[in-house]
Write an enzyme that holds these catalytic residues in place. Structure first.
Site, PDB file in Angstrom:
ATOM      1  N   HIS A 306      41.445  43.156  38.464  1.00 55.14           N
ATOM      2  CA  HIS A 306      42.194  41.963  38.077  1.00 55.14           C
ATOM      3  C   HIS A 306      43.280  41.701  39.102  1.00 55.14           C
ATOM      4  CE1 HIS A 306      44.447  39.104  35.644  1.00 55.14           C
ATOM      5  NE2 HIS A 306      43.320  38.958  34.976  1.00 55.14           N
ATOM      6  N   ASP A 363      36.807  40.752  30.229  1.00 54.99           N
ATOM      7  CA  ASP A 363      35.384  40.405  30.156  1.00 54.99           C
ATOM      8  C   ASP A 363      34.472  41.611  30.003  1.00 54.99           C
ATOM      9  OD1 ASP A 363      35.690  37.597  30.468  1.00 54.99           O
ATOM     10  OD2 ASP A 363      36.188  37.923  32.565  1.00 54.99           O
TER      11      ASP A 363
HETATM   12  N1  CMC Z   1      34.108  46.270  41.882  1.00 52.34           N
HETATM   13  C1  CMC Z   1      34.262  46.888  43.060  1.00 52.34           C
HETATM   14  N2  CMC Z   1      35.314  46.720  43.897  1.00 52.34           N
HETATM   15  C2  CMC Z   1      36.263  45.873  43.507  1.00 52.34           C
HETATM   16  C3  CMC Z   1      36.195  45.189  42.280  1.00 52.34           C
HETATM   17  C4  CMC Z   1      35.067  45.408  41.459  1.00 52.34           C
HETATM   18  N3  CMC Z   1      34.950  44.770  40.282  1.00 52.34           N
HETATM   19  N4  CMC Z   1      37.283  44.389  42.143  1.00 52.34           N
HETATM   20  C5  CMC Z   1      38.025  44.581  43.254  1.00 52.34           C
HETATM   21  N5  CMC Z   1      37.403  45.467  44.069  1.00 52.34           N
HETATM   22  C6  CMC Z   1      37.913  45.975  45.350  1.00 52.34           C
HETATM   23  C7  CMC Z   1      37.857  44.919  46.439  1.00 52.34           C
HETATM   24  O1  CMC Z   1      36.597  44.967  47.118  1.00 52.34           O
HETATM   25  C8  CMC Z   1      39.014  45.338  47.301  1.00 52.34           C
HETATM   26  O2  CMC Z   1      38.601  46.478  48.054  1.00 52.34           O
HETATM   27  P1  CMC Z   1      39.213  46.734  49.544  1.00 52.34           P
HETATM   28  O3  CMC Z   1      40.687  46.916  49.353  1.00 52.34           O
HETATM   29  O4  CMC Z   1      38.498  47.932  50.026  1.00 52.34           O
HETATM   30  O5  CMC Z   1      38.866  45.497  50.323  1.00 52.34           O
HETATM   31  C9  CMC Z   1      40.067  45.803  46.303  1.00 52.34           C
HETATM   32  O6  CMC Z   1      39.302  46.248  45.171  1.00 52.34           O
HETATM   33  C10 CMC Z   1      41.063  44.741  45.886  1.00 52.34           C
HETATM   34  O7  CMC Z   1      40.358  43.668  45.319  1.00 52.34           O
HETATM   35  P2  CMC Z   1      40.594  42.133  45.623  1.00 52.34           P
HETATM   36  O8  CMC Z   1      39.262  41.457  45.810  1.00 52.34           O
HETATM   37  O9  CMC Z   1      41.599  41.983  46.710  1.00 52.34           O
HETATM   38  O10 CMC Z   1      41.227  41.689  44.278  1.00 52.34           O
HETATM   39  P3  CMC Z   1      41.465  40.204  43.836  1.00 52.34           P
HETATM   40  O11 CMC Z   1      42.754  40.197  43.127  1.00 52.34           O
HETATM   41  O12 CMC Z   1      41.324  39.251  44.962  1.00 52.34           O
HETATM   42  O13 CMC Z   1      40.237  39.898  42.826  1.00 52.34           O
HETATM   43  C11 CMC Z   1      38.903  39.901  40.897  1.00 52.34           C
HETATM   44  C12 CMC Z   1      40.318  40.104  41.471  1.00 52.34           C
HETATM   45  C13 CMC Z   1      38.977  39.849  39.385  1.00 52.34           C
HETATM   46  C14 CMC Z   1      38.319  38.554  41.390  1.00 52.34           C
HETATM   47  C15 CMC Z   1      38.000  41.081  41.354  1.00 52.34           C
HETATM   48  O14 CMC Z   1      38.533  42.299  40.882  1.00 52.34           O
HETATM   49  C16 CMC Z   1      36.551  40.907  40.893  1.00 52.34           C
HETATM   50  O15 CMC Z   1      35.775  40.192  41.539  1.00 52.34           O
HETATM   51  N6  CMC Z   1      36.175  41.551  39.740  1.00 52.34           N
HETATM   52  C17 CMC Z   1      34.845  41.387  39.193  1.00 52.34           C
HETATM   53  C18 CMC Z   1      34.737  40.049  38.486  1.00 52.34           C
HETATM   54  C19 CMC Z   1      35.488  40.031  37.170  1.00 52.34           C
HETATM   55  O16 CMC Z   1      35.379  40.942  36.364  1.00 52.34           O
HETATM   56  N7  CMC Z   1      36.218  38.942  36.934  1.00 52.34           N
HETATM   57  C20 CMC Z   1      36.975  38.742  35.682  1.00 52.34           C
HETATM   58  C21 CMC Z   1      38.452  38.797  35.909  1.00 52.34           C
HETATM   59  S1  CMC Z   1      39.438  38.933  34.413  1.00 52.34           S
HETATM   60  C22 CMC Z   1      39.158  37.526  33.486  1.00 52.34           C
HETATM   61  C23 CMC Z   1      39.343  36.250  34.186  1.00 52.34           C
HETATM   62  O17 CMC Z   1      40.211  36.050  35.036  1.00 52.34           O
HETATM   63  O18 CMC Z   1      38.614  35.345  33.844  1.00 52.34           O
END
Ligand code: CMC
Length: 429
Positions: A306, A363
């Site tokens: 998140h 989720d």
């Molecule tokens: N699985 C594997 N790696 C992950 C995940 C995941 N679900 N989420 C983040 N990471 C990694 C990401 O690759 C990055 O790694 P590195 O530092 O090596 O590059 C690190 O963790 C930081 O992640 P980020 O992409 O910079 O985080 P963000 O704040 O930009 O994205 C997110 C947040 C929710 C989009 C992302 O965690 C994600 O895509 N999660 C899966 C989709 C999901 O469950 N979404 C629902 C979110 S909660 C409800 C809502 O908002 O609707």
């Protein structure tokens, strides 16, 4: 504490005002930065940008706190109703008896949609995703209220609020009915908000339907915990679109589109698809965890991570607990719940997830619960939309009636060619 921050740029000192929120959130006010210095702040993804002041919802992502108007979401999920929580978010206080009776009456009274709109459904293929139908139908509602679309007129806004909340529920249920080829079931205004939705979803004209109070209570809880989450992608979209003075229906329709994506609300459907795949392939959760860590793969553990929570999402805690309770009450066992729990256990022990503070989000378990309530998978994100509606309305209303309604217009750092000339087509490579 000083009430300014000093910025030294090219040898010159600038004082930037500080802002402190009611829960000690701190910000540096850079609104005059470009005018004073010629610089802008660069923040792709807006991870460090406060786009507005808001009184609605507070999140402490480090401590896992989420409060609506100061009240912890767990308390509301346990004690309140979705209708009451909607009122709280939109109008800023828990309604007294008269206010609640009036609001509930309005929601009941405005539950039908214009009969002509039923014909719109016939134009969609039966395979249409209900989010496609929902977003366009909600925008279409604006065609029926030409005299109530002024965002600056409190009377017009308040005229629309119960209509939006009530009719979108009807539109959502109808889109499901159409997708399975059943006749729509008109709202029954004697029923509560959630029971009415379940009736429109699952009743058929040829039979009477008893609505299980446990199912209604579970739906009520699910909608409450989705009801607001401050400046998330869809709410920021509603504010952004609304900031151009676009009407409430258009702004909410845009929010629905933003929510649809799998990084946002679409994740609940994606989680269930992931769990089903793991189940089909024998239930080995380690493979999914390994794939999520593999930087050569695009696969992410859906329902994990998140932008704001760097600890367990408090909403996931509530849903996980309720999965056990509700499935027990309904006498259901779901292998996908067991897989989800094992997946969580393995991921939370893994250094990759620990170092990055990746925990289950709202989720991760919500799909399991929707499934137990009989809601089909392609409706999960629609359910999220119904829950998030009061939050979208509250933010849109706050922006227009109480807050700073400057048009949202970020800047950029241009990184393309500096000079180029037009080349006629015969001269191009
Ligand atoms: N699985 C594997 N790696 C992950 C995940 C995941 N679900 N989420 C983040 N990471 C990694 C990401 O690759 C990055 O790694 P590195 O530092 O090596 O590059 C690190 O963790 C930081 O992640 P980020 O992409 O910079 O985080 P963000 O704040 O930009 O994205 C997110 C947040 C929710 C989009 C992302 O965690 C994600 O895509 N999660 C899966 C989709 C999901 O469950 N979404 C629902 C979110 S909660 C409800 C809502 O908002 O609707």
């Amino acid at each position: 504490m000083a009430n300014t921050a000093e910025l030294i740029l090219e040898g010159k000192s600038y004082q930037l005002p500080l802002i402190v929120g009611s829960c000690e959130e701190k910000a540096i006010d850079i609104r005059k930065l470009r005018a004073d210095t010629g610089y802008i702040a660069f923040d792709s993804g807006y991870g460090n940008t406060g786009s507005c002041m808001s009184n609605i919802t507070f999140i402490d992502g480090e401590k896992g706190i989420l409060c609506y108007r100061g009240i912890p979401v767990a308390e509301l999920a346990e004690k309140s109703t979705f209708v009451e929580t909607s009122y709280l978010l939109i109008y800023g206080h828990l309604p007294n008896k008269t206010e609640l009776d009036n609001f509930s009456h309005q929601l009941r009274y405005h539950s039908m949609i214009h009969e002509d709109m039923l014909r719109f459904y016939d134009g969609y293929p039966s395979t249409a995703h209900p989010m496609a139908i929902l977003s366009s139908m909600v925008c279409s509602l604006s065609a029926y209220y030409p005299d109530s679309l002024d965002p600056k007129d409190p009377a017009q806004v308040d005229h629309l609020v119960p209509r939006v909340l009530s009719k979108i529920r009807t539109i959502a249920a109808y889109s499901y009915k159409k997708s399975i080829g059943q006749p729509v079931v008109y709202p029954q205004n004697a029923l509560s908000y959630c029971a009415n939705f379940l009736h429109m979803m699952f009743a058929v004209p040829s039979e009477t339907m008893e609505i299980d109070p446990d199912v209604t209570a579970a739906l009520n809880m699910l909608l409450i915990i989705h009801a607001d989450h401050e400046q998330n992608c869809s709410t920021s979209t509603v504010r952004l679109v609304g900031s151009s003075d676009a009407n409430l229906f258009a702004s909410v329709a845009a929010g629905i589109c933003a929510l649809w994506g799998p990084k946002h609300g679409g994740a609940n459907q994606a989680v269930m698809e992931m769990l089903e795949t793991i189940h089909k392939n024998g239930g080995d959760v380690n493979k999914a965890v390994a794939a999520a860590k593999d930087k050569d793969s695009d696969f992410k553990l859906m329902g994990f991570g998140h932008r704001v929570y760097k600890s367990y999402d408090p909403r996931a805690t509530i849903i996980r607990k309720n999965c056990d309770v509700i499935l027990g009450k309904l006498g259901k066992k779901d292998p996908l719940l067991e897989i989800a729990k094992r997946l969580e256990e393995v991921a939370l022990k893994d250094p990759y997830f620990r170092e990055r503070n990746l925990y289950p989000n709202v989720d991760f378990y919500s799909g399991v619960l929707y499934r137990a309530l009989g809601i089909p998978k392609n409706m999960y994100t629609v359910m999220f939309s119904l829950g998030r509606l009061p939050g979208w309305i509250a933010h849109w209303r706050e922006m227009h009636l109480e807050g700073d309604d400057r048009i949202y217009r970020p800047r950029q750092i241009y990184n393309g060619p500096t000079t180029a000339n037009y080349v006629p087509i015969e001269g191009r490579k």
